[in-house]
Design a protein around this motif. Structure first.
Motif, mmCIF file in Angstrom:
data_model
loop_
_atom_site.group_PDB
_atom_site.id
_atom_site.type_symbol
_atom_site.label_atom_id
_atom_site.label_comp_id
_atom_site.label_asym_id
_atom_site.label_seq_id
_atom_site.Cartn_x
_atom_site.Cartn_y
_atom_site.Cartn_z
ATOM 1 N N MET A 34 0.819 -1.214 0.000
ATOM 2 C CA MET A 34 0.000 0.000 0.000
ATOM 3 C C MET A 34 0.852 1.264 0.000
ATOM 4 O O MET A 34 0.425 2.315 -0.481
ATOM 5 N N ASN A 35 2.069 1.148 0.497
ATOM 6 C CA ASN A 35 2.962 2.306 0.533
ATOM 7 C C ASN A 35 3.610 2.595 -0.817
ATOM 8 O O ASN A 35 4.282 3.620 -0.971
ATOM 9 N N LEU A 36 3.389 1.719 -1.781
ATOM 10 C CA LEU A 36 4.005 1.877 -3.099
ATOM 11 C C LEU A 36 3.021 2.357 -4.159
ATOM 12 O O LEU A 36 3.405 2.562 -5.303
ATOM 13 N N VAL A 37 1.753 2.517 -3.784
ATOM 14 C CA VAL A 37 0.711 2.874 -4.754
ATOM 15 C C VAL A 37 -0.018 4.130 -4.277
ATOM 16 O O VAL A 37 -0.437 4.213 -3.119
ATOM 17 N N SER A 38 -0.183 5.092 -5.172
ATOM 18 C CA SER A 38 -0.867 6.327 -4.801
ATOM 19 C C SER A 38 -2.388 6.151 -4.871
ATOM 20 O O SER A 38 -2.899 5.293 -5.596
ATOM 21 N N LEU A 39 -3.088 6.990 -4.135
ATOM 22 C CA LEU A 39 -4.552 6.980 -4.174
ATOM 23 C C LEU A 39 -5.047 7.307 -5.580
ATOM 24 O O LEU A 39 -6.003 6.692 -6.072
ATOM 25 N N ALA A 40 -4.378 8.258 -6.228
ATOM 26 C CA ALA A 40 -4.786 8.655 -7.582
ATOM 27 C C ALA A 40 -4.684 7.482 -8.553
ATOM 28 O O ALA A 40 -5.545 7.316 -9.426
ATOM 29 N N ARG A 41 -3.640 6.654 -8.397
ATOM 30 C CA ARG A 41 -3.478 5.502 -9.295
ATOM 31 C C ARG A 41 -4.608 4.505 -9.096
ATOM 32 O O ARG A 41 -5.136 3.937 -10.069
ATOM 33 N N LEU A 42 -4.996 4.274 -7.859
ATOM 34 C CA LEU A 42 -6.093 3.353 -7.587
ATOM 35 C C LEU A 42 -7.397 3.871 -8.181
ATOM 36 O O LEU A 42 -8.186 3.115 -8.739
ATOM 37 N N GLU A 43 -7.615 5.156 -8.068
ATOM 38 C CA GLU A 43 -8.858 5.751 -8.565
ATOM 39 C C GLU A 43 -8.928 5.718 -10.090
ATOM 40 O O GLU A 43 -10.017 5.787 -10.652
ATOM 41 N N ARG A 44 -7.776 5.595 -10.755
ATOM 42 C CA ARG A 44 -7.760 5.536 -12.226
ATOM 43 C C ARG A 44 -7.969 4.126 -12.755
ATOM 44 O O ARG A 44 -8.171 3.953 -13.959
ATOM 45 N N ASN A 45 -7.921 3.132 -11.892
ATOM 46 C CA ASN A 45 -8.045 1.749 -12.344
ATOM 47 C C ASN A 45 -9.427 1.540 -12.984
ATOM 48 O O ASN A 45 -10.449 1.650 -12.312
ATOM 49 N N PRO A 46 -9.486 1.232 -14.289
ATOM 50 C CA PRO A 46 -10.782 1.121 -14.974
ATOM 51 C C PRO A 46 -11.706 0.062 -14.381
ATOM 52 O O PRO A 46 -12.920 0.264 -14.301
ATOM 53 N N THR A 47 -11.144 -1.071 -13.972
ATOM 54 C CA THR A 47 -11.979 -2.131 -13.402
ATOM 55 C C THR A 47 -12.608 -1.679 -12.098
ATOM 56 O O THR A 47 -13.800 -1.909 -11.854
ATOM 57 N N VAL A 48 -11.826 -1.027 -11.252
ATOM 58 C CA VAL A 48 -12.345 -0.530 -9.975
ATOM 59 C C VAL A 48 -13.410 0.533 -10.211
ATOM 60 O O VAL A 48 -14.475 0.517 -9.568
ATOM 61 N N LYS A 49 -13.170 1.436 -11.145
ATOM 62 C CA LYS A 49 -14.138 2.491 -11.444
ATOM 63 C C LYS A 49 -15.463 1.897 -11.914
ATOM 64 O O LYS A 49 -16.545 2.337 -11.499
ATOM 65 N N THR A 50 -15.396 0.879 -12.771
ATOM 66 C CA THR A 50 -16.613 0.238 -13.268
ATOM 67 C C THR A 50 -17.372 -0.442 -12.140
ATOM 68 O O THR A 50 -18.602 -0.324 -12.036
ATOM 69 N N GLU A 51 -16.654 -1.159 -11.286
ATOM 70 C CA GLU A 51 -17.304 -1.886 -10.201
ATOM 71 C C GLU A 51 -17.898 -0.932 -9.168
ATOM 72 O O GLU A 51 -18.960 -1.212 -8.600
ATOM 73 N N ILE A 52 -17.239 0.182 -8.923
ATOM 74 C CA ILE A 52 -17.776 1.182 -7.997
ATOM 75 C C ILE A 52 -19.102 1.719 -8.522
ATOM 76 O O ILE A 52 -20.080 1.878 -7.779
ATOM 77 N N ALA A 53 -19.154 1.987 -9.837
ATOM 78 C CA ALA A 53 -20.393 2.481 -10.443
ATOM 79 C C ALA A 53 -21.490 1.424 -10.373
ATOM 80 O O ALA A 53 -22.647 1.729 -10.064
ATOM 81 N N GLN A 54 -21.151 0.165 -10.652
ATOM 82 C CA GLN A 54 -22.139 -0.916 -10.625
ATOM 83 C C GLN A 54 -22.713 -1.120 -9.227
ATOM 84 O O GLN A 54 -23.906 -1.395 -9.073
ATOM 85 N N LYS A 55 -21.879 -0.976 -8.220
ATOM 86 C CA LYS A 55 -22.319 -1.237 -6.851
ATOM 87 C C LYS A 55 -22.997 -0.033 -6.213
ATOM 88 O O LYS A 55 -23.573 -0.144 -5.125
ATOM 89 N N GLY A 56 -22.941 1.116 -6.877
ATOM 90 C CA GLY A 56 -23.645 2.300 -6.388
ATOM 91 C C GLY A 56 -23.144 2.810 -5.049
ATOM 92 O O GLY A 56 -23.930 3.262 -4.200
ATOM 93 N N PHE A 57 -21.833 2.782 -4.830
ATOM 94 C CA PHE A 57 -21.279 3.250 -3.566
ATOM 95 C C PHE A 57 -21.472 4.751 -3.356
ATOM 96 O O PHE A 57 -21.576 5.223 -2.228
ATOM 97 N N GLY A 58 -21.491 5.514 -4.456
ATOM 98 C CA GLY A 58 -21.564 6.960 -4.324
ATOM 99 C C GLY A 58 -20.321 7.494 -3.634
ATOM 100 O O GLY A 58 -19.194 7.192 -4.022
ATOM 101 N N GLU A 59 -20.523 8.287 -2.578
ATOM 102 C CA GLU A 59 -19.394 8.835 -1.821
ATOM 103 C C GLU A 59 -18.979 7.915 -0.679
ATOM 104 O O GLU A 59 -18.082 8.258 0.098
ATOM 105 N N SER A 60 -19.622 6.770 -0.549
ATOM 106 C CA SER A 60 -19.346 5.875 0.584
ATOM 107 C C SER A 60 -18.586 4.634 0.141
ATOM 108 O O SER A 60 -18.978 3.500 0.427
#
Length: 223
Positions: free
Chosen positions: A99-125
């Motif tokens: 976790m110390n080797l990866v930035s938050l911005a890099r995680l947020e750019r991950n296309p698979t994660v972005k798609t799954e976040i939208a599918q699950k409807g997390f919103g801001e949570s």
């Protein structure tokens, strides 16, 4: 000479379906039968908690179901090592270091994660654990020094994330101890994203829009 290592797995959040079969399970069985690899297949129960922390019973109940699904498609425990992620605490420890080797911005750019976040409807949570689960995947893969990871086409960004972590770790600590893995993907790209019964982009356990193995068996018996 040692065999190349394969590692792959699934989150036990429900029974597996035909989307899993065409996306990765079929490949796993074919690779197993080639007898060219040392193969590990695991149930990622810790990763399942990243979006089911308050529904742990689902995960507990699904572990046995997914294991049975593995056997039903032809994975042979005499030829493949099947294990549960949480039974190896070192994987969670390695995740923390990565976790110390990866930035938050890099995680947020991950296309698979972005798609799954939208599918699950997390919103801001968005659960923090869910956002960083690609790092957990990297820990699983690298801990076993896997050369190859059979996955669906939608997991390509996850493999690339792991490769980045490997390069970052090896460079930071001036070592070559971590292996940079390669993905093994379905040859039929369309089949790798089998549409759900409700018309969604792909079958999903969480959306309940799949053709599950038990349903397939019932249809087969009726014929």
């Amino acid at each position: 000479m040692s065999k190349p290592i394969i590692l792959t797995g699934d989150r036990p959040t429900g029974k597996l379906h035909l989307g899993h079969y065409v996306g990765s399970l079929k490949n796993r069985v074919l690779l197993q039968n080639e007898n060219k690899y040392e193969m590990f297949v695991f149930l990622a129960d810790q990763q399942a908690l990243t979006d089911h922390a308050k529904e742990s019973e689902i995960i507990k109940d699904s572990i046995a179901n997914v294991a049975l699904d593995y056997l039903s498609v032809g994975l042979d425990p005499e030829r493949v090592t099947i294990f549960i992620q949480s039974q190896i605490p070192e994987l969670a420890e390695l995740t923390m270091y990565y976790m110390n080797l990866v930035s938050l911005a890099r995680l947020e750019r991950n296309p698979t994660v972005k798609t799954e976040i939208a599918q699950k409807g997390f919103g801001e949570s968005i659960p923090t654990g869910f956002l960083v689960y690609p790092i957990s995947q990297a820990a699983d893969i690298t801990a076993f020094k896997a050369n190859y990871v059979p996955v669906g086409n939608d997991q390509k960004p996850m493999i690339e994330q792991t490769r980045e972590i490997v390069r970052s770790f090896n460079h930071a600590y001036k070592t070559d101890c971590l292996v940079e893995p390669e993905g093994i993907y379905p040859k039929n790209e369309a089949a790798g994203r089998l549409p759900g019964l409700d018309g969604n982009a792909k079958m999903s356990k969480s959306l309940g829009n799949g053709i599950f193995f038990l349903m397939t068996l019932i249809l087969f018996v009726r014929k």
